[in-house]
Motif scaffolding. Structure first.
Motif, PDB file in Angstrom:
ATOM      1  N   UNK A   1      -6.928  -0.371  -4.363  1.00  0.00           N
ATOM      2  CA  UNK A   1      -7.030  -1.811  -4.136  1.00  0.00           C
ATOM      3  C   UNK A   1      -8.092  -2.155  -3.092  1.00  0.00           C
ATOM      4  N   UNK A   2      -8.357  -1.232  -2.170  1.00  0.00           N
ATOM      5  CA  UNK A   2      -9.284  -1.539  -1.094  1.00  0.00           C
ATOM      6  C   UNK A   2      -9.910  -0.247  -0.570  1.00  0.00           C
ATOM      7  N   UNK A   3     -11.211  -0.310  -0.313  1.00  0.00           N
ATOM      8  CA  UNK A   3     -11.937   0.820   0.275  1.00  0.00           C
ATOM      9  C   UNK A   3     -12.715   0.316   1.478  1.00  0.00           C
ATOM     10  N   UNK A   4     -12.693   1.093   2.544  1.00  0.00           N
ATOM     11  CA  UNK A   4     -13.496   0.787   3.724  1.00  0.00           C
ATOM     12  C   UNK A   4     -14.423   1.970   3.953  1.00  0.00           C
ATOM     13  N   UNK A   5     -15.713   1.709   3.842  1.00  0.00           N
ATOM     14  CA  UNK A   5     -16.728   2.743   4.058  1.00  0.00           C
ATOM     15  C   UNK A   5     -17.417   2.479   5.388  1.00  0.00           C
TER      16      UNK A   5
ATOM     17  N   UNK B   1     -11.794   5.081   4.021  1.00  0.00           N
ATOM     18  CA  UNK B   1     -10.361   4.964   3.764  1.00  0.00           C
ATOM     19  C   UNK B   1     -10.153   4.258   2.424  1.00  0.00           C
ATOM     20  N   UNK B   2      -9.297   4.846   1.603  1.00  0.00           N
ATOM     21  CA  UNK B   2      -8.983   4.316   0.278  1.00  0.00           C
ATOM     22  C   UNK B   2      -7.518   3.923   0.261  1.00  0.00           C
ATOM     23  N   UNK B   3      -7.247   2.648   0.100  1.00  0.00           N
ATOM     24  CA  UNK B   3      -5.886   2.127   0.080  1.00  0.00           C
ATOM     25  C   UNK B   3      -5.533   1.838  -1.376  1.00  0.00           C
ATOM     26  N   UNK B   4      -4.435   2.420  -1.838  1.00  0.00           N
ATOM     27  CA  UNK B   4      -4.049   2.328  -3.247  1.00  0.00           C
ATOM     28  C   UNK B   4      -3.038   1.208  -3.477  1.00  0.00           C
ATOM     29  N   UNK B   5      -3.088   0.615  -4.677  1.00  0.00           N
ATOM     30  CA  UNK B   5      -2.118  -0.393  -5.104  1.00  0.00           C
ATOM     31  C   UNK B   5      -0.942   0.280  -5.800  1.00  0.00           C
ATOM     32  N   UNK B   6      -1.210   1.405  -6.449  1.00  0.00           N
ATOM     33  CA  UNK B   6      -0.177   2.225  -7.088  1.00  0.00           C
ATOM     34  C   UNK B   6      -0.670   3.674  -7.058  1.00  0.00           C
TER      35      UNK B   6
ATOM     36  N   UNK C   1       0.855  -1.190   0.000  1.00  0.00           N
ATOM     37  CA  UNK C   1       0.000   0.000   0.000  1.00  0.00           C
ATOM     38  C   UNK C   1       0.894   1.245   0.000  1.00  0.00           C
ATOM     39  N   UNK C   2       1.142   1.837  -1.165  1.00  0.00           N
ATOM     40  CA  UNK C   2       2.001   3.009  -1.211  1.00  0.00           C
ATOM     41  C   UNK C   2       1.303   4.321  -0.825  1.00  0.00           C
ATOM     42  N   UNK C   3      -0.036   4.330  -0.859  1.00  0.00           N
ATOM     43  CA  UNK C   3      -0.735   5.592  -0.600  1.00  0.00           C
ATOM     44  C   UNK C   3      -2.106   5.297   0.008  1.00  0.00           C
ATOM     45  N   UNK C   4      -2.545   6.204   0.925  1.00  0.00           N
ATOM     46  CA  UNK C   4      -3.874   6.121   1.534  1.00  0.00           C
ATOM     47  C   UNK C   4      -4.526   7.488   1.402  1.00  0.00           C
ATOM     48  N   UNK C   5      -5.794   7.483   1.004  1.00  0.00           N
ATOM     49  CA  UNK C   5      -6.575   8.722   0.950  1.00  0.00           C
ATOM     50  C   UNK C   5      -7.819   8.541   1.808  1.00  0.00           C
ATOM     51  N   UNK C   6      -8.342   9.673   2.260  1.00  0.00           N
ATOM     52  CA  UNK C   6      -9.528   9.673   3.109  1.00  0.00           C
ATOM     53  C   UNK C   6     -10.633  10.501   2.470  1.00  0.00           C
TER      54      UNK C   6
END
Length: 177
Positions: A96-100, A86-91, A72-77
């Motif tokens: 790659x994954x979102x938690x709502x 939370x948005x977890x990025x693959x690149x 996970x190189x980057x996380x956005x909210x």
């Protein structure tokens, strides 16, 4: 002659009738209005969008990387309060994954789960006391559960529901829901 007898007889009969009271109010039936309350059907809130870089306040990035099986190189909210998505990025561009997370009206929580994992999806009941469903397709898996007025929806680019379920359990634990 018959008419002559009939007229006085009618007068006597009229005098024998029941007296009509003048100026006496006529009783009326009171109809009590019962207030009706109509509560509009709850509306599905818009899906959260990544808005700013940050660290997920309820889920460790290292846990997501291990559980989802990708770096996970980057996380956005999102800007949602009090619990941002939370948005977890693959690149740099691929999520790659979102938690709502939603906490509020119980009916809305159920709507969110039903929207993410509609009828016909596989049942989900983990962690204990939570219920919903999961759906797996070519683009990944969605694991959505609700309990009372809270909902948690995990969307992963991985196809194994166990990964999304573990992440949902950890998020719920971190949120203390």
């Amino acid at each position: 002659m018959k008419r002559a007898l009939l007229l006085p007889l009618l007068g006597v009969l009229a005098a024998c009738g029941t007296p009509v009271a003048q100026n006496v109010p006529v009783p009326t039936t009171q109809v009590q209005q019962v207030p009706t309350t109509t509560s509009a059907a709850p509306a599905l809130p818009p899906a959260p969008q990544p808005a700013k870089d940050g660290t997920c306040p309820y889920l460790a990035t290292s846990f997501v990387a291990e559980a989802n099986g990708q770096r996970v190189p980057k996380v956005k909210l999102s800007t949602d309060e009090p619990h941002p998505a939370c948005f977890f990025y693959a690149n740099a561009t691929e999520i790659q994954l979102t938690v709502r997370v939603y906490v509020g009206d119980q009916r809305v929580a159920k709507l969110i789960v039903n929207d993410a994992a509609p009828d016909g999806s596989q049942p989900a009941n983990s962690p204990t006391g939570w219920s919903g469903g999961y759906v797996s397709n070519d683009s990944g898996v969605v694991y959505a559960v609700a309990k009372s007025d809270a909902a948690v929806v995990v969307t992963s680019n991985q196809k194994q529901s166990i990964k999304a379920r573990r992440i949902a359990e950890e998020a719920i634990k971190g949120l203390k829901l």
